[in-house]
Scaffold this active site. Structure first.
Site, mmCIF file in Angstrom:
data_model
loop_
_atom_site.group_PDB
_atom_site.id
_atom_site.type_symbol
_atom_site.label_atom_id
_atom_site.label_comp_id
_atom_site.label_asym_id
_atom_site.label_seq_id
_atom_site.Cartn_x
_atom_site.Cartn_y
_atom_site.Cartn_z
ATOM 1 C CG ASN A 619 -11.893 0.138 0.764
ATOM 2 O OD1 ASN A 619 -12.581 0.384 1.762
ATOM 3 N ND2 ASN A 619 -11.058 1.012 0.223
ATOM 4 C CG ASP A 731 -6.853 6.666 0.000
ATOM 5 O OD1 ASP A 731 -7.137 7.635 0.744
ATOM 6 O OD2 ASP A 731 -7.392 5.541 0.092
HETATM 7 P P1 ADP Z 1 -7.766 -1.743 1.641
HETATM 8 O O1 ADP Z 1 -6.753 -1.172 0.723
HETATM 9 O O2 ADP Z 1 -8.547 -2.827 1.056
HETATM 10 O O3 ADP Z 1 -8.602 -0.697 2.303
HETATM 11 P P2 ADP Z 1 -5.789 -1.756 3.650
HETATM 12 O O4 ADP Z 1 -4.543 -1.727 2.872
HETATM 13 O O5 ADP Z 1 -6.268 -0.464 4.240
HETATM 14 O O6 ADP Z 1 -6.935 -2.438 2.812
HETATM 15 O O7 ADP Z 1 -5.644 -2.844 4.781
HETATM 16 C C1 ADP Z 1 -6.586 -2.968 5.817
HETATM 17 C C2 ADP Z 1 -5.841 -3.224 7.111
HETATM 18 O O8 ADP Z 1 -5.090 -4.408 7.051
HETATM 19 C C3 ADP Z 1 -4.793 -2.153 7.416
HETATM 20 O O9 ADP Z 1 -5.370 -1.081 8.107
HETATM 21 C C4 ADP Z 1 -3.793 -2.908 8.268
HETATM 22 O O10 ADP Z 1 -4.225 -2.964 9.595
HETATM 23 C C5 ADP Z 1 -3.828 -4.282 7.705
HETATM 24 N N1 ADP Z 1 -2.755 -4.465 6.717
HETATM 25 C C6 ADP Z 1 -2.818 -4.213 5.404
HETATM 26 N N2 ADP Z 1 -1.636 -4.498 4.811
HETATM 27 C C7 ADP Z 1 -0.811 -4.936 5.766
HETATM 28 C C8 ADP Z 1 0.557 -5.343 5.801
HETATM 29 N N3 ADP Z 1 1.264 -5.409 4.674
HETATM 30 N N4 ADP Z 1 1.091 -5.685 6.984
HETATM 31 C C9 ADP Z 1 0.369 -5.608 8.113
HETATM 32 N N5 ADP Z 1 -0.908 -5.229 8.152
HETATM 33 C C10 ADP Z 1 -1.499 -4.879 7.011
#
Ligand code: ADP
Length: 871
Positions: A619, A731
């Protein structure tokens, strides 16, 4: 109008001669003056060379090495020497000019003479002819008279004897004829002479004289031209605005303006820099009272009937001194602030108040802040004494004052009670009981009055401290800093190293204010951070002091940093000054820096990570696979777009703050946050399988029920842990879970999480994942862990439907309506019925009847066991 037509007359001719004489005299005068000027310039050049030599006799020793002012002065003097050389050269040129003038004068003299001679020559011919004409005329007259007389005679002879001849007549005739001939000849000569005179006079007047005058005019004018050029040259060689002088002046100006006060002592300080002065230790010499069996205690005031009055008087004196210091400070501050006392706020927002002041203004400000500091020190020192006396007096309180002096008997008794090992002392006491001790005490400087009395001892309510309160505070600080091995070290080191601010342990980068406030818990705790205001970066000192105070570091015009006190060339030095001096940052706030709060383990530097490849999009910004420089560990880094408003950046960091406290195999681990500079980042363990949702969709054919149930158990384990920590995720969904090796699942994305038992949303329900959110949260904004249980039910559904979208074909509002009327999603294909039952339990409309995660975990775990055993 030229000479040739205007100056033909005699008078003009004479005037022209006189004029030339005058010109010659003027030339002489000029020559003499120029000679004098050359002499003067030569002497001046000699003087100037001496000045430069004198000026260069400056100390070239090491002490002034690197000094810009000394370097500039040397160049200045070198240029002065150049100036002297230029003057000398000019003087020599003037002498050459004098020679030229001499030659010109000689030539002019010659030309004048030539003119005179030529004029005389042509005038002489005319004069001669004029004389000739006069002479010829008088001859003519003479011959005419002779002719007339002879003609009369001849006529008389001829008339008297007409036709007669004779000698006489012939003679008369002959004479007459001769006279006639003579007359005719004279006549002709006269005529010729007149004609010649006419011609000569005409030529003189129209050709020769004008020719001479014209020539003379041109001669004289060409002299004037030469003369003018000589004068021009003379002037040029005396012109102080000439390019040569201008260049010298320009160079002088340049070297002088290269003097820069802030650079002047650069090399000097670099060369002579020393490590910060080691504090002098003042300690009570305990050997002084070692063998006094009295009541004197090291570093502690003695209050007894002998000292109490003295202490009280001293207290009054000191208190009034403190008050005076305070009043003087206030006056000074009022003065500095143009008559108005410092505003009540603790934040100094005018970061550049001193930046535009003229030098004298700046100097006086610096002097005032120096004086202010001196006063603050005085106040602090006196206050310490006041506190010490007050404390000592309070401890005695209302008790009867102990006696300071004991009689012989009690001393003796004291002596016997304490016992002396020393033979000598023993013999002393035997010979004259008490007196030996008395004598010994007298010998030690009459401290008898301070001896502790026997029996009526006064006791300290607290154990006496070995050092002053200030030292105690420092000791405390030191010991607190010990575990963080480098904290104190870095604080004292930072003066001797020139490392950038962001490398200081107590610099927390753009750590948001809320985080900062959480780190500062006790009065005197402080840290330094950066904040962006109106797109400008400001450095802020945050201190815990009767709440939290945030002071913006002010920048002065010459790039120094200050609060109310003196300016320093670096922020590190400013902070060191505040810390070591123990002076309040501002008088109003009274905030004193006591303990630097160092970066926490998880506050990384942006340079600690190397971003490798983009693996997702969140995000707030992109998510990268990255490497930790220190351990080479692969990590996932979430970045926050620089353009997002501060509020969003704070929200972004919220996830880091929550995660940093958790440690569970099914919760994604936080490694650190990078807030030293933009972009701010969250560094987490890299979970290689990526998002669970994608994983389910990609591996839909390969997933077994056992694996799906394992995923549900992992998620339940993670959520059970969160629930135990009072964390509401808000969430939970397959998209926010990550898949590790062996299909194990980790809960991630804590961007919406709250650490509360119940969380009521008051700021609207923007971006709510409606299909995953429990009805009570949607309808009333009321979140509890049981809302997470509802979402967990949806997550289970996602796992068993292998990544389908819940309530597919329904809009959010339609799904909400249906749920409110009791609709629940049907079981996905191949879902064990117990698991579907569990889903339905999670979706119970009655919140309280939903299972807690503890129970969910147990159910799933038991089911898995059963499944494993059945195989
Ligand atoms: P936000 O909280 O900003 O929406 P997310 O946590 O959903 O971001 O992360 C977006 C994408 O990045 C995830 O769907 C995943 O594919 C990748 N991602 C996030 N954190 C990790 C992690 N610790 N290891 C591997 N991939 C990750």
């Amino acid at each position: 109008m030229g000479f040739s037509s205007a100056l033909q007359g005699r008078a003009a001719h004479e005037a022209l001669i006189v004029r030339q004489d005058a010109e010659l005299r003027l030339m002489e005068t000029m020559k003499r003056s120029i000679q004098m000027k050359a002499k003067c310039d030569k002497e001046y050049a000699i003087g100037l060379t001496a000045v430069a030599q004198q000026g260069l006799k400056i100390d070239r020793a090491d002490e002034m090495q690197g000094s810009l002012i000394s370097k500039s002065w040397r160049s200045f003097m070198d240029e002065l020497d150049q100036q002297a050389k230029q003057f000398k050269f000019n003087a020599e040129q003037l002498e050459v000019i004098c020679d030229k003038l001499s030659h010109l004068s000689q030539d002019k003299r010659k030309a004048r003479k030539a003119y005179q001679e030529e004029h005389a020559k042509i005038a002489a011919r005319l004069n001669h002819l004029t004389d000739e004409v006069v002479r010829k005329k008088s001859e003519y007259q003479k011959h005419l008279e002779g002719y007339k007389a002879l003609r009369t005679r001849f006529e008389e002879h001829y008339i008297k004897a007409p036709g007669r001849s004779g000698r006489k007549l012939d003679d008369v005739r002959d004479k007459y004829q001769k006279a006639c001939r003579k007359l005719h000849l004279t006549h002709n000569e006269y005529v010729l002479s007149i004609t010649e005179a006419i011609e000569v006079e005409k030529d003189f007047r129209t050709v020769l004289l004008p020719g001479l005058l014209e020539h003379q005019q041109s001669v004289q004018e060409s002299f004037i031209l030469l003369w003018r050029n000589i004068l021009l040259e003379a002037a040029q060689h005396g012109d102080l605005t000439a390019d040569k002088f201008k260049e010298i002046q320009k160079r002088i100006d340049t070297v002088i303006s290269s003097i820069n006060p802030t650079e002047e002592y650069g090399e000097f300080t670099e060369k002579h820099k020393t490590s910060p002065t080691t504090p002098l230790l003042f300690q009570f010499d305990e050997t002084l009272i070692e063998d006094i069996p009295g009541k004197l205690t090291a570093s502690t005031l003695t209050v007894d009937n002998l000292t109490v009055d003295w202490l009280r008087t001293r207290l009054v004196e000191l208190e009034s001194a403190v008050k005076e210091c305070q009043e003087r400070q206030l006056k000074m501050i009022e003065h500095v602030n143009g008559g108005s006392p410092v505003a009540n706020g603790s934040v100094i927002s005018n970061g550049s108040s001193a930046s535009n002041g003229i030098q004298s203004n700046k100097d006086s400000q610096n002097r005032q802040s120096k004086d202010l500091n001196a006063l603050r020190c005085q106040e602090k020192q006196k206050q310490k004494l006041v506190d010490m006396i007050k404390c000592a007096l309070n401890e005695v309180g209302c008790e009867e004052l102990p006696s300071g002096c004991d009689d012989h008997l009690s001393l003796e008794q004291n002596f016997i009670e304490h016992g002396f090992n020393n033979e000598q002392q023993r013999s002393n006491s035997t010979n004259s009981p008490g007196l030996g001790i008395m004598n010994e005490l007298m010998r030690r400087g009459g401290v008898l009055t301070l001896l502790r009395g026997r029996g009526r001892h006064f006791k300290r309510k607290s154990t006496p401290q070995p050092t002053t309160p200030m030292a105690r505070a420092r000791q405390g600080r030191f010991s607190k800093l010990q575990p963080r091995s480098q904290s104190l070290g870095s604080l004292s080191l930072s003066l001797s190293t020139n490392r950038p601010l962001y490398e200081e342990e107590w610099f927390h980068g753009v750590l948001p204010r809320e985080e900062v406030v959480r780190l500062l818990n006790n009065d005197g705790d402080f840290l330094v951070r950066e904040t962006i205001r109106n797109e400008e970066s400001q450095i802020v000192l945050s201190v815990c002091w009767n709440g939290h105070k945030h002071f913006i570091v002010q920048t002065t015009g010459d790039g120094h940093f200050r609060f109310e006190g003196p300016p320093f060339p670096s922020i590190q030095e400013l902070i060191m000054h505040q810390y070591h001096s123990e002076l309040p940052v501002t008088v109003k706030s009274g905030a004193i820096l006591r303990r630097p709060v160092c970066r926490e383990r998880w506050e990384l530097s942006n340079d600690d990570v190397v971003l490798l490849e983009k693996i997702g999009r969140g995000n707030f910004g992109d998510v990268y696979k990255a490497k930790l420089k220190s351990t080479k560990q692969d990590v996932a880094v979430k970045t926050c777009r620089m353009t997002l408003p501060d509020e969003q950046k704070r929200k972004f960091l919220q996830e880091g703050r929550i995660l940093k406290q958790y440690d569970h195999p099914n919760i994604v681990k936080l490694i650190g946050i990078c807030v030293q500079k933009q972009p701010i980042m969250i560094v987490m363990e890299l979970v290689p399988g990526g998002s669970l949702l994608n994983y389910l969709r990609k591996n839909s054919n390969a997933l077994s029920t056992r694996q799906q149930m394992g995923m549900c158990r992992d998620a339940a384990a993670g959520m059970r842990y969160l629930e135990s920590k009072n964390c509401i995720h808000r969430d939970l969904a397959a998209r926010n879970c990550l898949v590790d090796f062996e299909h194990s699942v980790k809960i991630s994305d804590f961007g919406m999480s709250r650490e509360e038992e119940e969380y009521i949303v008051s700021d609207g329900m923007k971006q709510i994942p409606v299909k995953w959110t429990a009805p009570e949260a949607l309808n009333f904004g009321k979140y509890t862990s049981l809302c997470d249980v509802w979402s967990y039910g949806i997550l289970m559904w996602e796992i068993f439907s292998k990544g389908d979208t819940p309530y597919s074909g329904m809009s959010n509002s339609r799904a909400r309506e249906r749920i409110d009327t009791g609709y629940r999603m049907p079981t996905p294909e191949n879902t064990p019925p117990e698991m579907y039952r569990l889903m339905l339990k999670c979706w119970a409309a009655d919140v309280e009847s939903r299972p807690h995660f503890d129970e969910i975990y147990n159910v799933v775990d038991a089911l898995i066991l059963r499944l494993e055993n059945s195989h």
